[in-house]
Write an enzyme that holds these catalytic residues in place. Structure first.
Site, PDB file in Angstrom:
ATOM      1  N   LYS A 220      26.791  35.381  57.479  1.00  9.51           N
ATOM      2  CA  LYS A 220      26.870  35.304  56.018  1.00  9.51           C
ATOM      3  C   LYS A 220      26.303  33.937  55.648  1.00  9.51           C
ATOM      4  O   LYS A 220      26.941  32.910  55.884  1.00  9.51           O
ATOM      5  CB  LYS A 220      28.315  35.460  55.543  1.00  9.51           C
TER       6      LYS A 220
ATOM      7  N   GLY B  18      36.377  31.851  44.415  1.00  9.67           N
ATOM      8  CA  GLY B  18      37.747  31.407  44.187  1.00  9.67           C
ATOM      9  C   GLY B  18      38.219  31.448  42.750  1.00  9.67           C
ATOM     10  O   GLY B  18      39.349  31.057  42.470  1.00  9.67           O
TER      11      GLY B  18
ATOM     12  N   ALA C 260      32.510  37.497  46.294  1.00 13.94           N
ATOM     13  CA  ALA C 260      33.113  36.320  45.638  1.00 13.94           C
ATOM     14  C   ALA C 260      33.394  36.536  44.157  1.00 13.94           C
ATOM     15  O   ALA C 260      32.675  37.251  43.455  1.00 13.94           O
ATOM     16  CB  ALA C 260      32.242  35.082  45.793  1.00 13.94           C
ATOM     17  N   GLY C 261      34.477  35.911  43.734  1.00 10.68           N
ATOM     18  CA  GLY C 261      34.799  35.867  42.315  1.00 10.68           C
ATOM     19  C   GLY C 261      35.731  36.960  41.837  1.00 10.68           C
ATOM     20  O   GLY C 261      36.137  36.961  40.679  1.00 10.68           O
TER      21      GLY C 261
ATOM     22  N   ASN D 202      38.348  37.269  49.361  1.00 10.65           N
ATOM     23  CA  ASN D 202      39.310  36.549  50.187  1.00 10.65           C
ATOM     24  C   ASN D 202      40.489  36.048  49.347  1.00 10.65           C
ATOM     25  O   ASN D 202      41.630  36.460  49.497  1.00 10.65           O
ATOM     26  CB  ASN D 202      38.600  35.387  50.884  1.00 10.65           C
ATOM     27  N   THR D 203      40.177  35.145  48.385  1.00  9.94           N
ATOM     28  CA  THR D 203      41.233  34.454  47.656  1.00  9.94           C
ATOM     29  C   THR D 203      42.171  35.419  46.937  1.00  9.94           C
ATOM     30  O   THR D 203      43.390  35.197  46.923  1.00  9.94           O
ATOM     31  CB  THR D 203      40.604  33.475  46.640  1.00  9.94           C
TER      32      THR D 203
END
Lengths: 65, 257
Positions: free
Chosen positions: B96, B157, B184-185, B206-207
């Site tokens: 990645k 994040g 992401a996001g 992830n977050t």
């Protein structure tokens, strides 16, 4: 000689990268290395000499996103 | 099934391994997510430490494919070297690729990204570029050998969801045959469903899971949303319209005054 290991100046008496890893306690660990910002494959560690002032990076698996 | 560089993956959920309260909570979240791919990284380890080895053992026990990242790299050289180290440690050509260009937004550096992708592809890597929804940049990445694109939904994040749905729809329409992953996001399962309804092939986050009060439950929520969104896409949704159209038949309605 002085080697910068992961940003920390370290006294090390190792002629090559393989010996350095052993001396630093990484023998057998799942790590990868870069010397002076260039990747050194594990197969080449034993034939990669170290010089005073070299910058050695040792990385291991970590969490990531 | 979704396929990346010829490797079929059963789940369209890609999950990160960072920021969990503990390794066991992370493992629980993965089990509930059904994710087939886990993102990982490489970082410095203190002399003789075994934390990296312990983490790697835990990941291997989950039975997922790993996608190492070059997170935090701001230059092409740094990203390429990190990728080389990651390939050796994790034993996969997948990477990645993150080349960050702006510290507040963690926005990809499009110029560095293309250059690093070219170098890594030439070295035999299979590059998953963390990119924006820019179609010109997407074209350049495909030209240098990328076979998958991972546009951001919002800055890493933030949990803001899809901040540019138009751009993401355009990207999907321009590259119908390229595997596309929103990376992401995302903050909520509904946002993941939205990406999947648009026809995205997978989502990576992830977050949103790791920082939830109950990561395993949130992982399950995302898993269901991703599946729901994909089913909706495959079912060919109706066209929206401005004026109401009764769903109950008008003919045969009783006359009651």
């Amino acid at each position: 000689m002085k080697i910068i290991v992961n940003g920390v100046e370290t006294d090390l008496d190792a002629p090559n990268l393989a010996d350095a890893l052993e001396a630093l306690g990484y023998g057998g660990a799942a790590v990868a290395t870069a010397l002076n910002e260039a990747f050194v494959p594990s197969a080449l560690r034993a034939t990669t000499p170290l010089s005073n002032g070299d910058r050695l990076e040792i990385v291991a698996p970590k969490q990531g996103g | 099934m979704v396929s990346f560089y010829g490797t079929q993956v059963a789940s369209r959920f890609m999950l990160g391994t960072a920021l969990y309260p503990s390794p066991s909570i992370m493992a629980d979240a993965f089990r509930q997510s059904g994710a087939g791919i886990a993102t990982v990284s490489v970082r410095r380890e203190a002399g003789g430490g075994t934390a990296g080895g312990d983490f790697w053992t835990l990941i291997k026990d989950l039975g997922v494919k790993v996608l190492p990242n070059t997170a935090g790299c701001y230059s092409v050289k740094e990203a390429v070297t990190t990728a080389q180290m990651a390939r050796e440690i994790f034993g996969t050509p997948w990477i990645k690729l993150e080349v960050i260009g702006h510290s507040d937004t963690l926005q990809p550096d499009p110029f560095g990204l293309v250059e690093a992708a070219r170098i890594l592809t030439d070295e035999g890597f299979q590059v998953f570029p963390y990119t924006t929804e820019d179609v010109v940049l997407a074209d350049r990445l495909l030209e240098v050998g990328c076979e998958v694109l991972m546009p951001w939904g919002a800055p890493i994040g933030t949990g803001l969801g899809l901040t540019n749905p138009y751009g993401l729809r355009t990207l999907r329409a321009q590259f119908p045959d390229v595997p596309l992953v929103v990376d992401a996001g995302l903050g909520l399962p509904s946002q993941a469903a939205q990406a999947m309804e648009m026809g995205y092939d997978a989502v990576l986050l992830n977050t949103a899971v790791a920082k939830a009060g109950d990561p395993a439950r949130m992982a399950q929520g995302f898993a269901r949303a991703i599946e729901a969104g994909r089913l909706a896409f495959e079912a060919d949704p109706m066209e929206p319209r401005d004026m109401a159209a009764p769903s109950t038949p008008v003919i045969g309605k009783a006359f009651l005054g």
